[in-house]
Design a protein around this motif. Structure first.
Motif, PDB file in Angstrom:
ATOM      1  N   LEU B  62      96.007 119.690  32.716  1.00 33.14           N
ATOM      2  CA  LEU B  62      95.900 118.799  33.876  1.00 33.14           C
ATOM      3  C   LEU B  62      94.463 118.317  34.051  1.00 33.14           C
ATOM      4  O   LEU B  62      94.221 117.170  34.442  1.00 33.14           O
ATOM      5  CB  LEU B  62      96.367 119.530  35.143  1.00 33.14           C
ATOM      6  N   TYR B  83     103.046 116.357  37.115  1.00 35.18           N
ATOM      7  CA  TYR B  83     103.257 117.727  36.615  1.00 35.18           C
ATOM      8  C   TYR B  83     104.646 118.229  37.033  1.00 35.18           C
ATOM      9  O   TYR B  83     105.397 118.777  36.230  1.00 35.18           O
ATOM     10  CB  TYR B  83     102.156 118.615  37.197  1.00 35.18           C
ATOM     11  N   ALA B 244      99.760 115.076  32.232  1.00 29.41           N
ATOM     12  CA  ALA B 244     100.135 115.888  33.391  1.00 29.41           C
ATOM     13  C   ALA B 244     101.587 116.335  33.275  1.00 29.41           C
ATOM     14  O   ALA B 244     101.921 117.497  33.573  1.00 29.41           O
ATOM     15  CB  ALA B 244      99.908 115.096  34.679  1.00 29.41           C
ATOM     16  N   GLY B 248     103.309 120.208  32.886  1.00 28.43           N
ATOM     17  CA  GLY B 248     104.465 120.765  33.587  1.00 28.43           C
ATOM     18  C   GLY B 248     105.459 121.372  32.617  1.00 28.43           C
ATOM     19  O   GLY B 248     105.929 122.512  32.797  1.00 28.43           O
ATOM     20  N   SER B 264     105.192 123.293  42.230  1.00 29.10           N
ATOM     21  CA  SER B 264     103.749 123.349  41.963  1.00 29.10           C
ATOM     22  C   SER B 264     102.991 124.012  43.101  1.00 29.10           C
ATOM     23  O   SER B 264     103.143 123.638  44.256  1.00 29.10           O
ATOM     24  CB  SER B 264     103.183 121.938  41.773  1.00 29.10           C
TER      25      SER B 264
END
Lengths: 502, 335
Positions: B62, B83, B244, B248, B264
């Motif tokens: 990230l 994400y 991003a 994830g 998150s």
């Protein structure tokens, strides 16, 4: 007069940056109530000396007195409180604010602004100077001359009695320059002390009382203008006699850039360039004379591919490039010396090496496939720095470490370095001294002669007449050729520039 | 040019430290014990290291995502949303196609979801001038509520009380490289390091990286240099979203192995801090991510001492402030 205590007395000023001595025991005495010119080449130390005066730099040694009183300002705010202010080359006008807000910015009369009173005072100041402003309209609409005037009023608003102007006429038309000096003269007669940093010797000869020459950080001479001729002054500045260029007549016959019926819209939707048609022959350097804001910018943007024209055709070297974008035109050899080098010519935080390839980053000599060829780029940076003798302290140093004139040298050399087929030069000598100007134009000419062409916009008609093969005129977006019998007639071209009948 | 005096910066640092101590005293913890507990908890034991490196992994990817956008002059506040959708897309794909093939597809799905989630913000910025901070914040909210709805509805594991998906099969998970011994290392960490290094090298050595950074540094100069600024902005934003989203997918495939509502814990926002700490050097993303991972792990470790977990947020925020004070010292506007 000479018995009076000078308004500004700077004695034995030394300014060192590391091991580099920018000012070497320089003294300057400026009498009250006059216009004092400070002249010298790029990097001669003019701006540095002025920065010491108004507190932006602290000198290494030496002292400053105002009317006999020793001072040491810690910053510009203190300087302005003591009546010293500077209008720098780059105007500090915020376009989103109104003219009145810009005028007051940082020197508002109090927490709450009595608008009526402020307007009255603004109006008074302006009318005393013979200026007129629409105080409540945004400053974005100001012409360069208007912005310059507003900057001067900002100093008057702050009750400055000593004003420093750095290259005040660089962006002004001849008539605006004359008007500016008229107002400066009336200010001086009213008791203000004015220091003008300039490259334009005619201004010095016509409008200033005293002149100080700096060269390489040293004081060369300081004397009344009446005791010196333009030629002497030029020699003092350069330190040797300037070669007077012998103007070879050049007549191209091979059309290189053909523009037909080009119409370009400006930012406000106006027709900034109207139906322009002209031809540049191979080998030619052609100047476009005109007062700032008459469509020069939009014409250049259309030629460089930065702005889509509404209509018309651009043919370069026999190929229609009207539909091509900026990147393709760069590939075809279109090079720019942009108008505003801070905004378009360089990335100030980046190193000289990184800036060297800006605009040429996709040129095969500066990359290996998708990768940057660092070695080639470094060699290239040193080549272009050498060309117009850019003073720098290393190619890994940020661009902002260079003085304005040296940045301009670098940018100009870059545009002329690899395969230039059409050079679009907008005020290419902005901030350059006599010697630098000469070098840049010689290079422009050499570039054109070796298989290309150059188009030059300048607001200085004399410069264009001196250096270009021929001159066209733009006025209100209409481009016109100068009649054949008047191509060297300054007055006639001047009339065309303001749209007057011949 | 003026510099903030050095003592002022140290004063600020001491002040920040005193603030933390005051908070600890307020929650009736012994400051010294707390700090040593944090350091031991994060870096003093194999288990601590495992947690720290685990926390560090998504922050690396990230961080690279946010860094890339930042270099193009874009604040990708939307990393968190990208994400989240990347994680859900990864889980859904891996559940639909089990096995190693599904794992690869899941990584791809994460990338795609993240990229698509960032694309509108890029387009709006490039062609309509809408600020990316606003649009990505909006997209974050949409991502959050949309994934909650999906995991509470069609993707929900009916055997569970709470809104969560099924757990991924072992063969769908990213492999653990070192299984035995105290240091259990998942391949994800190396993937993260590789991405950071790759992004760094790409930015610094390629012509396209140069053009992207020119766009971020000075749009008009980039435009005048033949760079299509609009296209570059869209590409940079989309690439940032892609990374991003990948973060994830990697996180679910390596560690969480399932998706649940409010997935998150704010990794996307921590990544902003990581990228800001790294400033102009992409390779500094690695120590920055490690620092963030360690603070996060360290504060979890001391939560048994009765120190609230929220302390990690306070510490991270103050760390960024202190770094900012030192970093931007030279950039006081000059006269």
């Amino acid at each position: 007069m000479s018995q009076e205590t000078p308004a500004v007395q700077m004695t034995d000023i030394v300014q060192k940056f590391g091991s580099f001595t920018a000012l070497d025991h320089v003294s300057l005495a400026v009498q009250k109530g006059g216009i004092h010119a400070l002249v010298g080449e790029n990097g001669a130390g003019k701006t540095t000396l002025m920065k010491v005066l108004y507190g932006a730099l602290k000198q290494t040694s030496g002292h400053v007195e105002l009317s006999g009183r020793p001072i040491q300002f810690r910053n510009q705010a203190e300087a302005i409180q003591n009546g010293i202010g500077m209008v720098s080359q780059h105007y500090a006008i915020i376009p989103e604010l109104t003219c009145l807000q810009n005028l007051m910015l940082g020197a508002e009369p109090g927490w709450a602004i009595p608008v009526k009173k402020a307007e009255e005072r603004a109006y008074d100041l302006a009318s005393k100077m013979g200026f007129s402003f629409d105080w409540n309209s945004p400053a974005a609409g100001l012409s360069p001359a208007g912005a310059q005037k507003l900057e001067i009023l900002k100093l008057l608003w702050r009750k400055a009695s000593i004003m420093i102007l750095d290259e005040p006429t660089a962006m002004l038309s001849p008539s605006d320059s004359d008007a500016l000096y008229d107002s400066l003269k009336s200010l001086a007669e009213g008791g203000a002390t004015i220091i003008v940093v300039t490259h334009r010797l005619p201004e010095v000869m016509e409008s200033c009382q005293n002149v100080t020459v700096l060269r390489g950080g040293k004081l060369i001479d300081s004397r009344p203008v009446s005791d010196v001729t333009t030629a002497e002054l030029a020699n003092l500045i350069v330190g040797r006699s300037l070669e007077i260029p012998t103007k070879e007549g050049f007549l191209g016959s091979n059309p290189w850039l053909q523009v037909k019926g080009l119409t370009v819209k400006g930012d406000r939707g106006n027709e900034a360039v109207r139906n322009a048609s002209f031809t540049l022959c191979k080998g030619e350097v052609v100047g476009i004379a005109g007062v700032d804001g008459n469509g020069q910018r939009e014409l250049f943007q259309a030629l460089s591919g930065n702005r889509k024209p509404q209509g018309g055709q651009i043919v370069l070297a026999g190929k229609d490039v009207t539909k091509e974008g900026q990147a393709q035109r760069i590939q075809a050899g279109v090079r720019q010396i942009p108008e505003d080098r801070h905004a378009e010519g360089v990335i100030e935080e980046w190193s000289l090496a990184e800036n060297a390839s800006l605009g040429l980053q996709r040129h095969p000599t500066l990359r290996k496939g998708s990768f940057i060829d660092r070695k080639a780029r470094l060699d290239f940076a040193s080549k272009i720095a050498e060309r117009f003798r850019t003073k720098h302290s290393g190619f890994q140093k940020p661009m902002k470490s260079l003085s304005g004139g040296n940045q301009q040298r670098f940018v100009a050399a870059r545009a002329l370095a690899i395969d230039p087929k059409l050079v679009l030069a907008f005020q290419p000598t902005r901030g350059l001294d006599i010697d630098g100007t000469q070098q840049v134009y010689n290079a422009l000419r050499a570039t054109a002669r070796s298989g290309g062409a150059a188009l030059v916009v300048s607001f200085d008609l004399d410069e264009l007449l001196e250096h270009c093969d021929r001159v066209m005129v733009i006025c209100h977006g209409v481009l016109s050729e100068v009649p054949e019998n008047q191509t060297r007639d300054r007055a006639a071209i001047g009339r065309l520039m303001v749209g007057a009948e011949l | 040019m003026k510099k903030t005096p050095i003592w002022g910066m140290w004063l600020f640092t001491v002040g920040a430290f005193a603030f933390v101590v005051a908070i600890l005293v307020l929650v009736k913890a012994v400051p010294l014990e707390t700090f040593s507990g944090m350091v031991t908890g994060a870096l003093g034991t194999p288990g601590g290291w495992r947690g720290t490196l685990r926390e560090m992994t998504p922050l690396l990817i990230l961080g690279a995502a946010v860094f890339l956008a930042l270099k193009a002059g874009l604040f990708n506040i939307g990393a968190d949303g990208q994400y989240t959708v990347g994680a859900l897309a990864g889980v859904a794909t891996a559940l639909a196609v089990p096995g190693p093939l599904g794992m690869v597809l899941a990584l791809g799905a994460g990338c795609l979801a993240g990229a698509l989630w960032a694309l509108p913000a890029g387009l709006i910025k490039a062609y309509k001038g809408g600020h990316e901070v606003i649009t990505t914040i909006m997209m974050n909210n949409i991502a959050r509520f949309l994934t909650v709805a999906l995991v509470a509805g069609p993707l929900r594991n009916p055997a569970q009380e709470s809104a969560t998906t099924k757990i991924l099969a072992k063969e769908s998970q990213l492999p653990i490289l070192i299984q035995d011994g105290p240091f259990r290392l998942n391949i994800a960490l190396f993937l993260g390091l590789g991405i950071v290094i790759g992004v760094g090298i790409w930015l610094r050595t390629t012509v396209s990286g140069y053009e992207l950074m020119a766009t971020g540094a000075n749009k008009r100069a980039a435009e005048a240099s033949g760079v299509s600024v609009a296209q570059t902005l869209v590409k940079a934003m989309t690439a940032s979203g892609l990374l991003a989203g990948l973060a994830g997918a990697v996180h679910v495939l390596a560690y969480e192995n399932r998706f649940y509502a409010d997935f998150s814990p704010g990794f996307g926002f921590d990544a902003l801090g990581v990228a800001l700490l790294a400033a102009s050097n992409p390779f500094l993303l690695i120590p920055a991510a490690l620092l963030f991972g360690a603070i996060s792990q360290g504060t979890s470790a001391i939560s048994i001492l009765g120190v609230p977990k929220g302390l990690s947020g306070v510490l991270l925020g103050l760390t960024i402030l202190v770094f900012a004070v030192f970093r931007y010292r030279k950039e006081t506007p000059h006269a």
